[in-house]
Motif scaffolding. Structure first.
Motif, short mmCIF file in Angstrom:
data_model
loop_
_atom_site.label_atom_id
_atom_site.label_comp_id
_atom_site.label_asym_id
_atom_site.label_seq_id
_atom_site.Cartn_x
_atom_site.Cartn_y
_atom_site.Cartn_z
N PHE A 64 38.99 31.91 39.64
CA PHE A 64 38.49 32.76 38.57
C PHE A 64 39.10 32.45 37.21
O PHE A 64 38.63 32.99 36.22
CB PHE A 64 38.81 34.24 38.89
CG PHE A 64 37.84 34.86 39.83
CD1 PHE A 64 36.57 35.21 39.38
CD2 PHE A 64 38.15 35.08 41.15
CE1 PHE A 64 35.64 35.79 40.24
CE2 PHE A 64 37.24 35.65 42.01
CZ PHE A 64 35.99 36.02 41.56
N GLU A 65 40.15 31.63 37.16
CA GLU A 65 40.96 31.62 35.94
C GLU A 65 41.35 30.20 35.54
O GLU A 65 41.81 29.43 36.39
CB GLU A 65 42.23 32.42 36.25
CG GLU A 65 43.32 32.34 35.24
CD GLU A 65 44.47 33.24 35.66
OE1 GLU A 65 44.88 34.05 34.83
OE2 GLU A 65 44.98 33.12 36.79
N ASN A 90 37.23 35.94 34.13
CA ASN A 90 36.16 36.69 34.78
C ASN A 90 34.79 36.08 34.47
O ASN A 90 33.87 36.79 34.10
CB ASN A 90 36.22 38.18 34.40
CG ASN A 90 35.98 38.39 32.92
OD1 ASN A 90 36.07 37.46 32.14
ND2 ASN A 90 35.64 39.62 32.55
N ALA A 91 34.69 34.75 34.65
CA ALA A 91 33.42 34.06 34.37
C ALA A 91 32.74 33.66 35.68
O ALA A 91 31.94 32.73 35.69
CB ALA A 91 33.69 32.84 33.50
N GLY A 92 33.06 34.34 36.78
CA GLY A 92 32.50 33.98 38.08
C GLY A 92 33.33 32.88 38.73
O GLY A 92 34.17 32.24 38.09
N VAL A 93 33.11 32.64 40.04
CA VAL A 93 33.91 31.64 40.73
C VAL A 93 33.55 30.24 40.25
O VAL A 93 32.44 30.01 39.75
CB VAL A 93 33.74 31.72 42.27
CG1 VAL A 93 34.39 32.96 42.83
CG2 VAL A 93 32.28 31.61 42.67
N ALA A 119 49.02 30.48 29.96
CA ALA A 119 47.79 31.28 29.87
C ALA A 119 47.07 31.32 31.21
O ALA A 119 46.60 32.38 31.65
CB ALA A 119 46.88 30.71 28.78
N ALA A 120 47.00 30.14 31.86
CA ALA A 120 46.27 30.08 33.13
C ALA A 120 47.00 30.80 34.25
O ALA A 120 46.40 31.16 35.25
CB ALA A 120 46.03 28.62 33.52
N SER A 121 48.28 31.01 34.08
CA SER A 121 49.02 31.67 35.15
C SER A 121 49.17 33.16 34.90
O SER A 121 49.65 33.87 35.77
CB SER A 121 50.40 31.03 35.32
OG SER A 121 51.16 31.24 34.17
N LEU A 122 48.77 33.63 33.71
CA LEU A 122 49.01 35.06 33.48
C LEU A 122 47.79 35.86 33.08
O LEU A 122 47.85 37.09 33.09
CB LEU A 122 50.12 35.27 32.45
CG LEU A 122 49.92 34.87 31.00
CD1 LEU A 122 48.93 35.75 30.27
CD2 LEU A 122 51.26 34.94 30.30
N LEU A 123 46.67 35.23 32.74
CA LEU A 123 45.56 36.05 32.22
C LEU A 123 45.02 36.98 33.32
O LEU A 123 44.95 38.20 33.13
CB LEU A 123 44.47 35.15 31.66
CG LEU A 123 43.43 35.88 30.79
CD1 LEU A 123 44.07 36.56 29.60
CD2 LEU A 123 42.34 34.92 30.33
N PHE A 124 44.65 36.43 34.46
CA PHE A 124 44.08 37.27 35.54
C PHE A 124 45.12 38.29 36.01
O PHE A 124 44.82 39.49 36.14
CB PHE A 124 43.66 36.36 36.70
CG PHE A 124 42.83 37.03 37.76
CD1 PHE A 124 41.45 36.98 37.74
CD2 PHE A 124 43.44 37.70 38.82
CE1 PHE A 124 40.68 37.59 38.73
CE2 PHE A 124 42.68 38.31 39.81
CZ PHE A 124 41.30 38.26 39.77
N LYS A 125 46.34 37.82 36.21
CA LYS A 125 47.39 38.72 36.74
C LYS A 125 47.83 39.72 35.67
O LYS A 125 48.06 40.90 35.96
CB LYS A 125 48.57 37.89 37.23
CG LYS A 125 48.21 36.94 38.35
CD LYS A 125 49.30 35.92 38.61
CE LYS A 125 48.81 34.76 39.46
NZ LYS A 125 47.83 33.87 38.77
N GLY A 126 47.92 39.24 34.43
CA GLY A 126 48.34 40.13 33.35
C GLY A 126 47.28 41.18 33.04
O GLY A 126 47.60 42.34 32.74
#
Ligand SMILES: NC(=O)c1ccc[n+]([C@@H]2O[C@H](COP(=O)([O-])OP(=O)(O)OC[C@H]3O[C@@H](n4cnc5c(N)ncnc54)[C@H](OP(=O)(O)O)[C@@H]3O)[C@@H](O)[C@H]2O)c1
Length: 326
Positions: A64-65, A90-93, A119-126
């Protein structure tokens, strides 16, 4: 024409069902940009989807990210230009790829000072931590919180941010090494989740006080016991299932255990509207700037070794976030 190398699955199963395939990538369509991806975030939901716990129509991509650089923009894209450093969650799988077309409205610019990997390690989780402590419950100074998997990707961010807001966080982890990471993220005490009577240890650590909110993304192994750790009128947030799907909860238990509230939220509806998504991302980046959120990258894997990344996550062998590098 541009090409892309991306992960594809045609059947659900173990990490080995993920294969890399190359194909032509059409020019970005209306409202889309073509992104050369430099870092991809692994998230536990990728495992649920690979296993078929959250089933996808196949063949399908995963992930997702990611973060990267805009290579080309399609028609009707106004606010993003080639060369911009951007990220999405959140642009789909399909994020497990070295190049991808993504709707421009799903992108945020990465502020200077934040690397693509970060950025790639924290956007979805953050963004998950953001809604959990702003919307699911607006964390207040003095709140007592129980955060499971406090040394994990979401867990560390949630712990650090909630602590900065004045909450007291008690964390759980499964190993001594992770305990140190949970403490470093701000936990006042860390409970060993491998102790079957961990709720007793939690109450000993708090002097008998129960939590205003329990954040539980472990699911099957913990959710029923988590109800015993919430204060009367408290909130239990079931937001994941790392140990397996959470069991059914009889509403009468919530009555008997203190008129509890139980919720099962998701990051996607909280960020479905593009303007809300960007406002939430700005809140997250501001928290990073203030030092309320930090990124702990626990492991990096080349995209070709994506199966190793999933195996490490399933073995609970990584502390912090996992990044895939195309
Ligand atoms: N609902 C939402 O909006 C949302 C969004 C993002 C993530 N999530 C959920 O949040 C959780 C954390 O996500 P993440 O990507 O940051 O992963 P993560 O926390 O880095 O990894 C999952 C953690 O779960 C714990 N765990 C407990 N039982 C486990 C088991 N049987 N197998 C593997 N791990 C187990 C492990 O911590 P210990 O070894 O210390 O116990 C592990 O570190 C996941 O459950 C994910 O689905 C939910």
């Amino acid at each position: 024409m541009a090409t892309t190398r991306s992960v594809v699955i045609t059947e659900f199963g173990p990490p080995q069902v993920m294969t890399l395939a190359s194909r032509d990538l059409p020019a970005p369509g209306a409202g889309e940009v073509c992104l050369r991806q430099t870092a991809i975030g692994f998230n536990f939901i990728d495992i649920y989807q690979r296993r078929g716990i959250y089933p996808l129509a196949r063949p399908t991509g995963l992930g997702f990210e990611a973060a990267g650089v805009v290579e080309a923009v399609g028609p009707e894209v106004a606010d993003v230009e080639p060369g911009d450093r951007v990220a999405y969650m959140n642009a789909g799988v399909g994020a497990y790829a070295d190049r991808r077309n993504v709707p421009a409205e799903k992108l945020v610019r990465i502020p200077a000072g934040i690397s693509d990997e970060a950025a790639a390690s924290l956007l979805f989780k953050g963004m998950t931590a953001q809604y959990l402590l702003r919307k699911t419950h607006a964390v207040q100074p003095g709140d007592l919180l129980l955060v499971h998997s406090a040394a994990g990707g979401v867990g560390q961010i949630l712990t650090r941010w909630a602590t900065a807001l004045g909450a007291t966080v008690i964390g759980t982890t499964s190993s001594p090494g992770k305990r140190e990471a949970a403490r470093a993220a701000g936990c006042a005490a860390v409970i060993d989740l491998t102790d079957p009577d961990w709720p007793k240890a939690f109450l000993e650590a708090t002097g008998g006080a129960k939590a205003r909110v329990v954040y539980d993304a472990v699911g099957k192994d913990t959710l029923v016991k988590s109800l015993d750790c919430a204060a009367p009128f408290g909130l239990v947030v079931s937001y994941g299932a790392a140990s397996g799907p959470a069991p059914a909860i009889d509403p009468e238990w919530l009555n008997k255990k203190g008129c509890l509230f139980l919720t099962r939220p998701s990051v996607f509806p909280h960020n479905a509207d593009p303007a809300t998504f960007r406002a939430n991302a700005a809140d997250l980046f501001d928290a990073i700037r203030r030092g309320h959120v930090a990124v702990e990258i626990g492991a990096r894997f080349p995209l070709e070794k994506v199966a190793d990344a999933h195996e490490a996550a399933e073995a609970r062998a990584v502390t912090g976030a996992i990044v895939l590098l195309p």
